[in-house]
Scaffold this motif. Structure first.
Motif, PDB file in Angstrom:
ATOM      1  N   THR A   1       8.569  -1.563   7.083  1.00 57.61           N
ATOM      2  CA  THR A   1       8.738  -0.568   6.223  1.00 57.61           C
ATOM      3  C   THR A   1       7.707  -0.307   5.289  1.00 57.61           C
ATOM      4  OG1 THR A   1       9.034  -2.682   4.502  1.00 57.61           O
ATOM      5  CG2 THR A   1      11.036  -1.812   5.334  1.00 57.61           C
ATOM      6  N   THR A   2       6.525  -0.861   5.696  1.00 57.55           N
ATOM      7  CA  THR A   2       5.156  -0.510   4.931  1.00 57.55           C
ATOM      8  C   THR A   2       4.536   0.621   5.564  1.00 57.55           C
ATOM      9  OG1 THR A   2       3.786  -1.840   6.359  1.00 57.55           O
ATOM     10  CG2 THR A   2       4.672  -2.854   4.348  1.00 57.55           C
TER      11      THR A   2
ATOM     12  N   VAL B   1       6.006  -3.933  -6.801  1.00 57.39           N
ATOM     13  CA  VAL B   1       6.007  -4.064  -5.092  1.00 57.39           C
ATOM     14  C   VAL B   1       6.621  -5.175  -4.736  1.00 57.39           C
ATOM     15  CG1 VAL B   1       4.503  -4.167  -2.867  1.00 57.39           C
ATOM     16  CG2 VAL B   1       4.049  -2.431  -4.725  1.00 57.39           C
ATOM     17  N   VAL B   2       6.110  -6.239  -5.374  1.00 58.53           N
ATOM     18  CA  VAL B   2       6.822  -7.589  -4.983  1.00 58.53           C
ATOM     19  C   VAL B   2       8.503  -7.661  -5.438  1.00 58.53           C
ATOM     20  CG1 VAL B   2       6.639 -10.194  -5.598  1.00 58.53           C
ATOM     21  CG2 VAL B   2       4.700  -8.868  -5.248  1.00 58.53           C
ATOM     22  N   GLY B   3       8.862  -7.236  -6.378  1.00 55.27           N
ATOM     23  CA  GLY B   3      10.235  -7.035  -6.658  1.00 55.27           C
ATOM     24  C   GLY B   3      11.059  -6.315  -5.888  1.00 55.27           C
ATOM     25  N   ALA B   4      10.321  -5.088  -5.582  1.00 52.55           N
ATOM     26  CA  ALA B   4      10.960  -4.394  -4.255  1.00 52.55           C
ATOM     27  C   ALA B   4      11.279  -5.060  -3.046  1.00 52.55           C
ATOM     28  CB  ALA B   4      10.275  -2.783  -4.239  1.00 52.55           C
ATOM     29  N   ASN B   5      10.216  -5.600  -2.708  1.00 57.45           N
ATOM     30  CA  ASN B   5      10.639  -6.534  -1.490  1.00 57.45           C
ATOM     31  C   ASN B   5      11.629  -7.672  -1.707  1.00 57.45           C
ATOM     32  OD1 ASN B   5       8.334  -5.554   0.162  1.00 57.45           O
ATOM     33  ND2 ASN B   5       7.693  -7.154   0.684  1.00 57.45           N
TER      34      ASN B   5
ATOM     35  N   ASP C   1      -8.400   4.932  -5.374  1.00 54.67           N
ATOM     36  CA  ASP C   1      -7.177   5.304  -5.757  1.00 54.67           C
ATOM     37  C   ASP C   1      -5.980   4.443  -5.740  1.00 54.67           C
ATOM     38  OD1 ASP C   1      -4.835   7.154  -5.816  1.00 54.67           O
ATOM     39  OD2 ASP C   1      -4.794   7.911  -3.965  1.00 54.67           O
ATOM     40  N   PRO C   2      -5.250   4.385  -7.161  1.00 54.42           N
ATOM     41  CA  PRO C   2      -4.384   3.169  -7.379  1.00 54.42           C
ATOM     42  C   PRO C   2      -3.173   3.516  -6.514  1.00 54.42           C
ATOM     43  CG  PRO C   2      -5.127   4.040  -9.444  1.00 54.42           C
ATOM     44  CD  PRO C   2      -5.652   5.021  -8.353  1.00 54.42           C
ATOM     45  N   GLY C   3      -2.558   4.500  -6.397  1.00 50.68           N
ATOM     46  CA  GLY C   3      -1.510   5.010  -5.208  1.00 50.68           C
ATOM     47  C   GLY C   3      -1.738   4.350  -4.095  1.00 50.68           C
ATOM     48  N   ARG C   4      -2.837   4.503  -3.454  1.00 49.08           N
ATOM     49  CA  ARG C   4      -3.421   4.134  -2.032  1.00 49.08           C
ATOM     50  C   ARG C   4      -3.370   2.796  -2.033  1.00 49.08           C
ATOM     51  NH1 ARG C   4      -3.012   4.149   3.001  1.00 49.08           N
ATOM     52  NH2 ARG C   4      -4.968   3.753   4.175  1.00 49.08           N
TER      53      ARG C   4
ATOM     54  N   PHE D   1      -1.477  -2.764  -0.856  1.00 47.81           N
ATOM     55  CA  PHE D   1      -0.999  -4.278  -1.234  1.00 47.81           C
ATOM     56  C   PHE D   1       0.356  -4.511  -0.536  1.00 47.81           C
ATOM     57  CE2 PHE D   1       1.884  -6.644  -4.061  1.00 47.81           C
ATOM     58  CZ  PHE D   1       0.912  -7.930  -4.161  1.00 47.81           C
ATOM     59  N   HIS D   2       1.146  -3.378  -0.162  1.00 44.23           N
ATOM     60  CA  HIS D   2       2.428  -3.563   0.175  1.00 44.23           C
ATOM     61  C   HIS D   2       2.392  -3.990   1.651  1.00 44.23           C
ATOM     62  CE1 HIS D   2       6.469  -1.615   1.595  1.00 44.23           C
ATOM     63  NE2 HIS D   2       6.922  -2.638   1.127  1.00 44.23           N
ATOM     64  N   THR D   3       1.325  -3.416   2.342  1.00 42.52           N
ATOM     65  CA  THR D   3       1.244  -3.621   3.734  1.00 42.52           C
ATOM     66  C   THR D   3       0.453  -5.266   3.886  1.00 42.52           C
ATOM     67  OG1 THR D   3       0.814  -1.517   4.475  1.00 42.52           O
ATOM     68  CG2 THR D   3       0.346  -3.263   5.809  1.00 42.52           C
ATOM     69  N   GLY D   4      -0.473  -5.454   3.146  1.00 41.55           N
ATOM     70  CA  GLY D   4      -0.837  -6.969   2.958  1.00 41.55           C
ATOM     71  C   GLY D   4      -0.164  -7.936   2.615  1.00 41.55           C
ATOM     72  N   PHE D   5       0.775  -7.726   1.690  1.00 40.61           N
ATOM     73  CA  PHE D   5       1.695  -8.659   1.189  1.00 40.61           C
ATOM     74  C   PHE D   5       2.619  -8.945   2.182  1.00 40.61           C
ATOM     75  CE2 PHE D   5       5.723  -9.999  -0.890  1.00 40.61           C
ATOM     76  CZ  PHE D   5       5.323 -10.820  -1.466  1.00 40.61           C
ATOM     77  N   ASN D   6       3.241  -8.172   3.007  1.00 38.62           N
ATOM     78  CA  ASN D   6       4.256  -8.550   3.948  1.00 38.62           C
ATOM     79  C   ASN D   6       3.448  -9.135   5.252  1.00 38.62           C
ATOM     80  OD1 ASN D   6       6.908  -7.556   3.315  1.00 38.62           O
ATOM     81  ND2 ASN D   6       5.742  -5.927   2.692  1.00 38.62           N
TER      82      ASN D   6
END
Length: 556
Positions: free
Chosen positions: A96-97, A216-220, A274-277, A282-287
């Motif tokens: 998903t990332t 992001v953690v909550g969305a996961n 860039d905070p959005g980037r 973080f989304h990729t790194g977390f998963n």
């Protein structure tokens, strides 16, 4: 009023983002759905292959929820072990990332070109691959357009006191941010859409980075709820192992990440100004971190889940195999005999469905028993279990007779499953028509239909006996029944059109219904004959390759 208009515009942009995500998912599913499902099923033998398959399928579907529901069904049907299924889910979470990574770059200028290209493809033939791919390309363009709209909407947010207060509250309470994102991802059935929204908020400075990471953690977490809720409806607790295991590993990731939000936010800010980037990274790194943590531990983790949720052995469940002994697979002859005994249970279940249809036809005021649909589903699951069992046999240890017997059992199971489909989708609805329309069959027509049905029941019992005895004389007698039903259909069709000339509307409907029932029974009978008689006749060389007569000169 400006606040209300801003909220409506925000909701519209989020809806457009969700709709675009949905179009990508459905477009890819329609274009490659069967092949994706087949590729996923073939890759479930090894944890690393399963992980990569989950990643790839989810990257195409853009929905770990869709992948999760697919693999949960595999696991519940016993087609895949728990450990490779858990590997798929770890890969799906990482998959998903990938679209989030792509959309974290400034590619909004591509939106019009993608929508135009997708539209041109979508106008192709509705049955073509290009048509389905066009849907997916349009969806991707709409996602980019929605992200652009979100950026425009967030620009004046500082001038809206109510929105500023709301986002400040979320920013100061990471727990609230996490819960909000979990509910959003659950409601949208998509962590991708939720993370893209968070990325937009963070990129415009509306959300502080720690709160964005918490979301992001909550969305996961939220995207793991849908497969779990789907699994809650399964009677067997074993069907809930996979979604529960997926949820537990995300909860563990949550427990590890939440106390470290501040240092993680500093690390993300260092990695990307860039905070959005940074949110996408973080989304990729977390998963990825969760996958690296859990992949080596999947063996003991799967055993723990099996102890927590032991399979319920329900002897009354008709879809549960009774004779498919795994230990017998080392001896092909024994395993084939066990599969043959299991296949006979398909005949028993089909007979129950036909008897249920007979009861409805004999009493037009009666309703179709609800358990008949369950019988058809049980036949589907049992047929799948027989095929999976036979697929695991060592073909090198089998001789020619074993191979022939294997094909005979497979054909028997396949044709009876198809016959059950005819009963469920054709015969039963037609049998219920007299009660629904208040037009019962005349007594002579009713007696004739019941006679046809009894003949099919008798042929089904002969087919079951043939599977075990392989008597060529009985095979010939059963094969001749196909010609009998063909002649009966021809006679009934002629009688129907003769009656239409002088019959009233009511009589015409009754005659048409009688013909529909005969055609359903003829099709069921054809599957019964093909299930048991044809393999034996073909073995003995008594089955013609074609019923078409040869013309002069063809003999040469």
């Amino acid at each position: 009023m400006p606040v209300l208009l801003s909220l409506i515009s925000l909701g519209g942009a989020v809806a457009l983002l969700l709709w675009g995500t949905r179009m990508v998912q459905t477009g890819v599913q329609r274009a490659f759905g069967a092949r994706l499902r087949g590729a996923l099923a073939r890759a479930l033998g090894h944890r690393l292959q399963a992980f990569l398959a989950g990643l790839g399928v989810t990257a195409l579907l853009q929905s770990s929820t869709a992948t999760g529901l697919m693999v949960t069904a595999f696991a519940a049907e016993g087609l895949v072990g728990l450990m490779p299924a858990l590997s798929v889910m770890l890969g799906a979470n990482l998959g998903t990332t990938l679209i989030v990574q792509l959309l974290s770059f400034d590619v909004t200028a591509l939106s019009p070109a993608l929508i135009l290209t997708g539209f041109l493809l979508f106008r192709r033939n509705a049955a073509s691959l290009a048509h389905d791919l066009g849907r997916a390309v349009i969806g991707l363009g709409l996602m980019l357009l929605a992200l652009h709209q979100l950026l425009l909407l967030f620009a004046p947010v500082e001038s809206a006191p109510a929105l500023r207060l709301l986002f400040r509250l979320v920013g100061e309470m990471p727990g609230l941010a996490l819960l909000l994102a979990a509910v959003l991802a659950w409601a949208l059935h998509s962590s991708v859409a939720a993370v893209l929204l968070v990325m937009s908020l963070a990129g415009h400075g509306v959300l502080p980075l720690p709160a964005a990471l918490a979301m992001v953690v909550g969305a996961n977490l939220g995207s793991a709820l849908n497969p779990l809720l789907e699994g809650m409806g399964r009677a067997d607790p074993a069907g809930r192992r996979l979604p529960l295991g997926n949820l537990l590993n995300r909860l563990l990731g949550l427990a590890l990440a939440m106390p470290l939000l501040a240092p993680l936010a500093g690390l993300v800010a260092w990695a990307s100004p860039d905070p959005g980037r940074g949110v996408a990274l973080f989304h990729t790194g977390f998963n990825l971190a969760l996958a690296l943590l859990f992949l080596p531990l999947l063996g003991p983790y799967a055993r723990l889940l099996q102890r927590l949720l032991p399979a319920r052995d329900d002897p009354a469940d008709p879809s549960r195999p009774r004779y498919l002994n795994g230990a017998a697979q080392e001896l092909p002859a024994v395993a084939l005999a066990a599969a043959g005994r299991e296949a006979l249970r398909l005949a028993d279940l089909l007979e129950e469905m036909l008897r249920g249809a007979r009861a409805v036809l004999a009493r037009p005021e009666a309703r179709i028993p609800p358990d008949l649909a369950a019988r058809e589903a049980a036949i589907d699951r049992l047929n799948t279990a027989i095929k999976a069992y036979l697929a695991q046999l060592d073909t090198e240890a089998m001789d020619a007779e074993d191979h022939r017997r294997l094909q005979a059992v497979l054909l028997f199971a396949t044709h009876l499953e198809q016959a059950a489909d005819v009963v469920q989708r054709g015969l039963l609805p037609h049998a219920a028509r007299p009660r629904k329309r208040g037009l019962p069959l005349p007594a002579p027509a009713q007696a004739e239909v019941l006679g046809w049905l009894d003949r099919v029941l008798g042929n089904l019992r002969v087919a079951g006996a043939l599977l075990m005895t392989e008597d060529p004389r009985a095979a010939r007698m059963l094969a001749e029944e196909k010609a009998v039903f063909r002649d009966m259909e021809a006679a009934a069709t002629g009688a129907h059109f003769s009656r239409l000339r002088d019959a009233s509307r009511v009589e015409g409907e009754a005659s048409a219904l009688q013909l529909d029932l005969l055609r359903d029974l003829k099709l069921v009978n054809s599957h019964v004959v093909a299930a048991a008689a044809y393999p034996l006749l073909e073995r003995d060389g008594a089955l013609l390759s074609s019923r078409v007569a040869l013309v002069a000169g063809d003999e040469s």
